[in-house]
Scaffold this active site. Structure first.
Site, PDB file in Angstrom:
ATOM      1  N   THR A  30       0.843  -1.192   0.000  1.00 22.68           N
ATOM      2  CA  THR A  30       0.000   0.000   0.000  1.00 22.68           C
ATOM      3  C   THR A  30       0.879   1.242   0.000  1.00 22.68           C
ATOM      4  O   THR A  30       1.962   1.245   0.596  1.00 22.68           O
ATOM      5  CB  THR A  30      -0.921  -0.010   1.227  1.00 22.68           C
ATOM      6  OG1 THR A  30      -1.829  -1.112   1.110  1.00 22.68           O
ATOM      7  CG2 THR A  30      -1.723   1.274   1.353  1.00 22.68           C
ATOM      8  N   GLY A  31       0.397   2.310  -0.629  1.00 20.27           N
ATOM      9  CA  GLY A  31       1.133   3.564  -0.676  1.00 20.27           C
ATOM     10  C   GLY A  31       1.514   3.914  -2.102  1.00 20.27           C
ATOM     11  O   GLY A  31       1.331   3.128  -3.042  1.00 20.27           O
ATOM     12  N   THR A  33       4.409   4.351  -3.701  1.00 16.46           N
ATOM     13  CA  THR A  33       5.412   3.554  -4.399  1.00 16.46           C
ATOM     14  C   THR A  33       4.870   2.171  -4.729  1.00 16.46           C
ATOM     15  O   THR A  33       5.117   1.638  -5.817  1.00 16.46           O
ATOM     16  CB  THR A  33       6.693   3.452  -3.559  1.00 16.46           C
ATOM     17  OG1 THR A  33       7.106   4.760  -3.160  1.00 16.46           O
ATOM     18  CG2 THR A  33       7.822   2.815  -4.351  1.00 16.46           C
ATOM     19  N   GLY A  90       6.119  -0.581  -0.205  1.00 13.28           N
ATOM     20  CA  GLY A  90       6.922   0.599   0.050  1.00 13.28           C
ATOM     21  C   GLY A  90       7.304   0.682   1.521  1.00 13.28           C
ATOM     22  O   GLY A  90       7.036  -0.223   2.318  1.00 13.28           O
ATOM     23  N   ALA A  91       7.939   1.781   1.899  1.00 11.20           N
ATOM     24  CA  ALA A  91       8.312   2.012   3.295  1.00 11.20           C
ATOM     25  C   ALA A  91       8.405   3.515   3.521  1.00 11.20           C
ATOM     26  O   ALA A  91       8.648   4.289   2.586  1.00 11.20           O
ATOM     27  CB  ALA A  91       9.646   1.346   3.631  1.00 11.20           C
ATOM     28  N   LYS A 102       6.908   1.422   8.618  1.00  5.55           N
ATOM     29  CA  LYS A 102       5.811   1.401   7.675  1.00  5.55           C
ATOM     30  C   LYS A 102       4.537   1.796   8.398  1.00  5.55           C
ATOM     31  O   LYS A 102       4.491   1.799   9.614  1.00  5.55           O
ATOM     32  CB  LYS A 102       5.663   0.008   7.043  1.00  5.55           C
ATOM     33  CG  LYS A 102       6.828  -0.353   6.112  1.00  5.55           C
ATOM     34  CD  LYS A 102       6.718  -1.746   5.516  1.00  5.55           C
ATOM     35  CE  LYS A 102       5.379  -2.061   4.945  1.00  5.55           C
ATOM     36  NZ  LYS A 102       4.971  -1.088   3.880  1.00  5.55           N
ATOM     37  N   GLY A 104       2.492   4.582   7.092  1.00  6.49           N
ATOM     38  CA  GLY A 104       2.021   5.906   6.718  1.00  6.49           C
ATOM     39  C   GLY A 104       0.697   5.861   5.970  1.00  6.49           C
ATOM     40  O   GLY A 104      -0.087   6.800   6.029  1.00  6.49           O
ATOM     41  N   GLY A 105       0.435   4.737   5.306  1.00  2.61           N
ATOM     42  CA  GLY A 105      -0.826   4.546   4.608  1.00  2.61           C
ATOM     43  C   GLY A 105      -1.876   3.837   5.433  1.00  2.61           C
ATOM     44  O   GLY A 105      -2.934   3.475   4.923  1.00  2.61           O
ATOM     45  N   GLU A 111      -0.129  -5.290   5.892  1.00  2.19           N
ATOM     46  CA  GLU A 111       1.199  -5.348   5.269  1.00  2.19           C
ATOM     47  C   GLU A 111       2.106  -6.327   6.005  1.00  2.19           C
ATOM     48  O   GLU A 111       2.852  -7.078   5.372  1.00  2.19           O
ATOM     49  CB  GLU A 111       1.819  -3.955   5.249  1.00  2.19           C
ATOM     50  CG  GLU A 111       1.155  -3.015   4.260  1.00  2.19           C
ATOM     51  CD  GLU A 111       1.634  -1.579   4.378  1.00  2.19           C
ATOM     52  OE1 GLU A 111       1.504  -0.843   3.388  1.00  2.19           O
ATOM     53  OE2 GLU A 111       2.109  -1.188   5.456  1.00  2.19           O
TER      54      GLU A 111
END
Length: 232
Positions: A30-31, A33, A90-91, A102, A104-105, A111
């Site tokens: 998720t996110g 990237t 992503g990260a 991780k 932020g989303g 995840e």
């Protein structure tokens, strides 16, 4: 978002998409990237790459994947997959030991589940996410709504900082799992394992420290993709 950051993310995503082989079951992160990877993978599938249904870590990713032509598993169903060949995500921060922050989303729980399902977990990031020490990005902690203020108080006592309840313009953010997210502004995390252990508290569902999960990090930089591999 500046053009060079977008280019770095897309370069890392393209490198990850090139790692996918026919028949692999893929975990989709998720996110922004991760969504760049979904788009790149969709292009490969449109070009003839055959894959079984993938596992998405959020509703947002599931929607993007379907729009890109990817089939998605129902992970709530009986008989849902218990293994993926390759998870790509992503990260928010990546250090030199492949420890990550991780969440932020707000999809950290799913995840982490998918990361632990994966035979290989590859993290993607732009150059700004590469850090010497984790912690500048506030550490997300997913908590159950019941008694969340009590849980926040226990987290403050354990970590020495006051957690901040994550909100959106519509109100308190609710994760896909029906939980809240508390962001912990630690500044720096010198001992990620000790911080993770301190969060073994009632009411805490999961935290955003991914300490041992990542096998490879692909870092998009100016003109190339840097590959970091976990030491054996």
């Amino acid at each position: 978002m500046t053009d060079h950051v977008t280019a770095e993310r897309e370069a890392a995503a393209a490198a990850a998409a090139a790692m996918v082989e026919p028949g692999m079951r893929i975990g989709l992160g998720t996110g922004r990237t991760a969504l760049a990877f979904v788009a790149a993978l969709g292009e490969r599938v449109a070009g003839g790459l055959s894959l079984p249904a993938a596992v998405a870590t959020s509703r947002r990713t599931e929607d993007a994947a379907k729009a890109a032509g990817l089939a998605i598993c129902d992970m709530m169903a009986d008989g849902a997959p218990t293994h993926v060949d390759l998870a790509i995500d992503g990260a928010d921060e990546v250090d030199g030991n492949l420890c990550l922050i991780k969440g932020g989303g707000a999809s950290l729980l799913r995840e982490k589940i998918v990361a632990h399902m994966a035979a290989r977990f590859v993290v993607l990031a732009d150059a700004a996410k590469r850090v010497d020490t984790l912690g500048a990005f506030p550490l997300p902690v997913e908590v159950v709504p019941f008694g969340w203020t009590a849980t926040a108080g226990q987290i403050e006592a354990a970590l020495g900082v006051a957690p901040v309840l994550r909100r959106t313009a519509e109100g308190v953010l609710i994760t896909d799992n029906g939980n809240y997210v508390l962001d912990c502004p630690l500044g720096r995390i010198d001992d990620p394992a000790a911080t993770a252990a301190a969060l073994a508290l009632p009411g805490v569902v999961e935290h955003g420290l991914f300490i041992t999960e990542a096998d490879v990090a692909l870092i998009g930089t100016a003109g190339r993709v840097e590959t970091l591999t976990r030491a054996k």
